[in-house]
Design a protein around this motif. Structure first.
Motif, PDB file in Angstrom:
ATOM      1  N   LYS A 146     -28.129  -1.257 -45.009  1.00 57.95           N
ATOM      2  CA  LYS A 146     -27.854  -2.264 -43.971  1.00 57.95           C
ATOM      3  C   LYS A 146     -26.761  -3.255 -44.349  1.00 57.95           C
ATOM      4  CE  LYS A 146     -29.689  -0.959 -41.220  1.00 57.95           C
ATOM      5  NZ  LYS A 146     -29.356   0.413 -40.723  1.00 57.95           N
ATOM      6  N   SER A 147     -25.833  -2.789 -45.165  1.00 56.11           N
ATOM      7  CA  SER A 147     -24.734  -3.659 -45.584  1.00 56.11           C
ATOM      8  C   SER A 147     -23.411  -3.314 -44.909  1.00 56.11           C
ATOM      9  CB  SER A 147     -24.563  -3.563 -47.107  1.00 56.11           C
ATOM     10  OG  SER A 147     -25.744  -3.957 -47.742  1.00 56.11           O
ATOM     11  N   GLY A 148     -23.444  -2.385 -43.959  1.00 57.09           N
ATOM     12  CA  GLY A 148     -22.199  -2.001 -43.288  1.00 57.09           C
ATOM     13  C   GLY A 148     -21.746  -0.586 -43.629  1.00 57.09           C
ATOM     14  N   THR A 149     -22.705   0.231 -44.052  1.00 62.04           N
ATOM     15  CA  THR A 149     -22.410   1.625 -44.429  1.00 62.04           C
ATOM     16  C   THR A 149     -21.782   2.406 -43.269  1.00 62.04           C
ATOM     17  OG1 THR A 149     -24.597   1.419 -45.447  1.00 62.04           O
ATOM     18  CG2 THR A 149     -23.451   3.525 -45.721  1.00 62.04           C
ATOM     19  N   THR A 150     -22.371   2.269 -42.098  1.00 66.73           N
ATOM     20  CA  THR A 150     -21.916   3.028 -40.926  1.00 66.73           C
ATOM     21  C   THR A 150     -20.460   2.682 -40.615  1.00 66.73           C
ATOM     22  OG1 THR A 150     -24.171   2.705 -40.104  1.00 66.73           O
ATOM     23  CG2 THR A 150     -22.577   3.648 -38.555  1.00 66.73           C
ATOM     24  N   ARG A 180     -23.044  -7.129 -48.698  1.00 68.45           N
ATOM     25  CA  ARG A 180     -23.241  -8.052 -47.571  1.00 68.45           C
ATOM     26  C   ARG A 180     -24.162  -9.171 -48.001  1.00 68.45           C
ATOM     27  NH1 ARG A 180     -25.939  -6.321 -41.700  1.00 68.45           N
ATOM     28  NH2 ARG A 180     -25.011  -8.039 -40.529  1.00 68.45           N
ATOM     29  N   SER A 223     -31.376  -7.272 -41.127  1.00 66.20           N
ATOM     30  CA  SER A 223     -30.964  -6.003 -40.530  1.00 66.20           C
ATOM     31  C   SER A 223     -31.962  -4.896 -40.893  1.00 66.20           C
ATOM     32  CB  SER A 223     -29.557  -5.650 -41.020  1.00 66.20           C
ATOM     33  OG  SER A 223     -29.102  -4.489 -40.394  1.00 66.20           O
ATOM     34  N   TYR A 269     -18.673  -7.166 -46.473  1.00 65.37           N
ATOM     35  CA  TYR A 269     -18.833  -7.049 -45.018  1.00 65.37           C
ATOM     36  C   TYR A 269     -18.221  -8.248 -44.295  1.00 65.37           C
ATOM     37  CZ  TYR A 269     -21.419  -6.520 -40.568  1.00 65.37           C
ATOM     38  OH  TYR A 269     -21.771  -6.395 -39.242  1.00 65.37           O
ATOM     39  N   CYS A 323     -13.114   1.964 -34.725  1.00 63.01           N
ATOM     40  CA  CYS A 323     -14.302   1.811 -35.582  1.00 63.01           C
ATOM     41  C   CYS A 323     -15.049   0.508 -35.329  1.00 63.01           C
ATOM     42  CB  CYS A 323     -13.900   1.870 -37.062  1.00 63.01           C
ATOM     43  SG  CYS A 323     -13.105   3.412 -37.511  1.00 63.01           S
ATOM     44  N   PHE A 335     -28.248   1.927 -35.583  1.00 64.92           N
ATOM     45  CA  PHE A 335     -27.210   1.528 -36.540  1.00 64.92           C
ATOM     46  C   PHE A 335     -26.261   0.475 -35.960  1.00 64.92           C
ATOM     47  CE2 PHE A 335     -28.511   5.748 -37.912  1.00 64.92           C
ATOM     48  CZ  PHE A 335     -28.817   5.481 -39.235  1.00 64.92           C
ATOM     49  N   ARG A 340     -26.709  -2.913 -34.074  1.00 66.14           N
ATOM     50  CA  ARG A 340     -27.617  -3.918 -33.524  1.00 66.14           C
ATOM     51  C   ARG A 340     -26.812  -5.109 -33.044  1.00 66.14           C
ATOM     52  NH1 ARG A 340     -30.850  -8.295 -35.164  1.00 66.14           N
ATOM     53  NH2 ARG A 340     -29.578  -8.395 -37.046  1.00 66.14           N
ATOM     54  N   LYS A 341     -26.371  -5.967 -33.985  1.00 67.66           N
ATOM     55  CA  LYS A 341     -25.586  -7.146 -33.596  1.00 67.66           C
ATOM     56  C   LYS A 341     -24.202  -7.143 -34.224  1.00 67.66           C
ATOM     57  CE  LYS A 341     -28.621 -10.982 -32.410  1.00 67.66           C
ATOM     58  NZ  LYS A 341     -29.011 -12.343 -32.845  1.00 67.66           N
ATOM     59  N   GLY A 342     -24.140  -6.718 -35.476  1.00 63.76           N
ATOM     60  CA  GLY A 342     -22.849  -6.661 -36.176  1.00 63.76           C
ATOM     61  C   GLY A 342     -22.228  -8.029 -36.394  1.00 63.76           C
TER      62      GLY A 342
HETATM   63  P1  A3P Z   1     -27.101  -5.881 -37.947  1.00 62.50           P
HETATM   64  O1  A3P Z   1     -28.464  -5.273 -37.973  1.00 62.50           O
HETATM   65  O2  A3P Z   1     -27.049  -7.219 -38.616  1.00 62.50           O
HETATM   66  O3  A3P Z   1     -26.496  -5.910 -36.602  1.00 62.50           O
HETATM   67  P2  A3P Z   1     -25.711   0.100 -42.244  1.00 62.50           P
HETATM   68  O4  A3P Z   1     -24.607   0.766 -41.539  1.00 62.50           O
HETATM   69  O5  A3P Z   1     -25.484  -0.076 -43.717  1.00 62.50           O
HETATM   70  O6  A3P Z   1     -27.020   0.743 -41.917  1.00 62.50           O
HETATM   71  O7  A3P Z   1     -25.748  -1.395 -41.707  1.00 62.50           O
HETATM   72  C1  A3P Z   1     -26.079  -1.662 -40.368  1.00 62.50           C
HETATM   73  C2  A3P Z   1     -25.524  -3.017 -40.007  1.00 62.50           C
HETATM   74  O8  A3P Z   1     -24.109  -2.905 -39.792  1.00 62.50           O
HETATM   75  C3  A3P Z   1     -26.116  -3.518 -38.714  1.00 62.50           C
HETATM   76  O9  A3P Z   1     -26.136  -4.936 -38.828  1.00 62.50           O
HETATM   77  C4  A3P Z   1     -25.099  -3.032 -37.704  1.00 62.50           C
HETATM   78  O10 A3P Z   1     -25.131  -3.703 -36.478  1.00 62.50           O
HETATM   79  C5  A3P Z   1     -23.797  -3.290 -38.462  1.00 62.50           C
HETATM   80  N1  A3P Z   1     -22.699  -2.455 -37.967  1.00 62.50           N
HETATM   81  C6  A3P Z   1     -22.739  -1.167 -37.584  1.00 62.50           C
HETATM   82  N2  A3P Z   1     -21.531  -0.751 -37.184  1.00 62.50           N
HETATM   83  C7  A3P Z   1     -20.689  -1.786 -37.329  1.00 62.50           C
HETATM   84  C8  A3P Z   1     -19.303  -1.967 -37.062  1.00 62.50           C
HETATM   85  N3  A3P Z   1     -18.545  -0.990 -36.568  1.00 62.50           N
HETATM   86  N4  A3P Z   1     -18.763  -3.178 -37.334  1.00 62.50           N
HETATM   87  C9  A3P Z   1     -19.510  -4.183 -37.822  1.00 62.50           C
HETATM   88  N5  A3P Z   1     -20.836  -4.067 -38.075  1.00 62.50           N
HETATM   89  C10 A3P Z   1     -21.422  -2.888 -37.837  1.00 62.50           C
END
Ligand code: A3P
Length: 309
Positions: free
Chosen positions: A55-59, A139, A147, A206, A245, A273, A275-277
């Motif tokens: 949940k640190s911005g992997t996606t 993050r 998250s 992040y 992206c 993946f 949610r709020k970003g």
């Molecule tokens: P929040 O739950 O705070 O919104 P991971 O990818 O490591 O699982 O982390 C998920 C977190 O990254 C979530 O945070 C998600 O909303 C955020 N996220 C996913 N895609 C993103 C993007 N393109 N830009 C910024 N944040 C993003």
């Protein structure tokens, strides 16, 4: 030669007991995959690893690295990320090994982009000694905890939220007592390695990426040994990658509204993946005292390292 499929759990009992996990709490369901990686994974020197605490911005990092690395392969209006989730194009090796699907990794063309949440100290020597590049994203732990709480609740439906009220979940994070914890050690290990081998380990944050996406995507491309040319910069390629992206763009795509990820231990809707970003959502969940407590622990643990998160 092909990589053997991951063995079933019982084959790893003895090995699991020998794994250096005293300092990290690895969920038991991830251990067979991790053991199989340590025994069988064959890195290639040109592999790129994207690594993070969950949940640190992997996606986001997967999307950015994939798009940057393949930027001459696909026109942006017919880009794979318009119909595939970033986790479909950059697999977690942990999941594939746990699912007995390691051979899929062998089939990938070089250079491969792979991901894991494993702490540096658990990476097999084959990876750390192979010359592979690593990009790590960290993050603010408070936002990562928020998250992860939402993600867990969603992944296991409403039940989990009842079992784990946020306060308790947050306390567990302070104790370093959940998946891949402690967060501070996870980040610190990669931080130290990025100082020791800056040409092989890039450390991103992040919050900085949200604030200065262009500078950070350029850093990423330089680290990959393929900086944006003057022509690409003038043509707006960096901005196009950032837009494709972006949270808003990816969240709005059908594949990320309706699709799901289903590998081994992992079955979760793609929309989980996105949610709020945002930075600082912890303020809507944790009290100032709770925040102070975790901040204090992190500050103390990172003292003298030069890392602030
Ligand atoms: P929040 O739950 O705070 O919104 P991971 O990818 O490591 O699982 O982390 C998920 C977190 O990254 C979530 O945070 C998600 O909303 C955020 N996220 C996913 N895609 C993103 C993007 N393109 N830009 C910024 N944040 C993003």
């Amino acid at each position: 030669s092909t990589t053997p499929a991951a063995a079933p759990v019982q084959d790893y009992d003895e090995l699991i007991s020998s794994l250096p996990v005293e300092q990290t709490s690895i969920p038991i369901r991830h251990l067979p995959g991790i053991m199989a990686i340590r025994q069988h994974f064959k890195p290639r020197p040109d592999d790129l690893f994207l690594i993070s605490f969950p949940k640190s911005g992997t996606t986001w990092l997967k999307a950015l690295a994939f798009t940057t690395m393949t930027r001459t392969h696909y026109p942006l209006d017919r880009h794979p990320l318009l119909s595939l989730n970033p986790h479909d194009v950059v697999p977690f090796i942990d999941d594939l090994f746990a699912a007995g699907q390691a051979s899929k990794l062998e089939a990938l063309p070089s250079p491969r982009i792979l991901a894991t949440h494993m702490p540096y100290s658990l990476l097999p020597y084959s990876i750390t000694s192979s010359g592979c590049r690593i990009i790590y994203i960290c993050r603010d732990p408070k936002d990562a905890v928020v998250s992860l709480w939402h993600f867990s609740a969603k992944a296991t439906a409403a039940k989990r939220r009842e079992c784990f009220p946020f306060d308790k979940f947050f306390e567990m994070a302070c104790e370093g007592n959940f998946a891949y914890s402690p967060i501070w050690d996870h980040s610190l290990e990669y931080w130290k390695e990025s100082l020791r081998r800056p040409e092989k380990v890039l450390f991103l944050k992040y919050e900085e990426m949200l604030e200065e996406p262009k500078a950070n995507v350029k850093r990423l491309a330089e680290f990959l040994g393929w900086p944006f040319s003057e022509e690409e910069e003038k043509g707006g390629v960096v901005e196009e990658i950032i837009t494709l992206c972006s949270f808003e763009k990816l969240k709005s795509l059908d594949v990320n509204k309706k699709g799901c990820q289903e590998v081994a231990v992992f079955k979760v809707a793609n929309d989980s993946f996105f949610r709020k970003g945002e930075v600082g959502d912890w303020r809507n969940h944790a009290s100032p005292e709770m925040a102070q407590k975790l901040d204090g622990i992190v500050r103390e643990k990172l003292e003298g390292s030069g890392l602030t998160i």
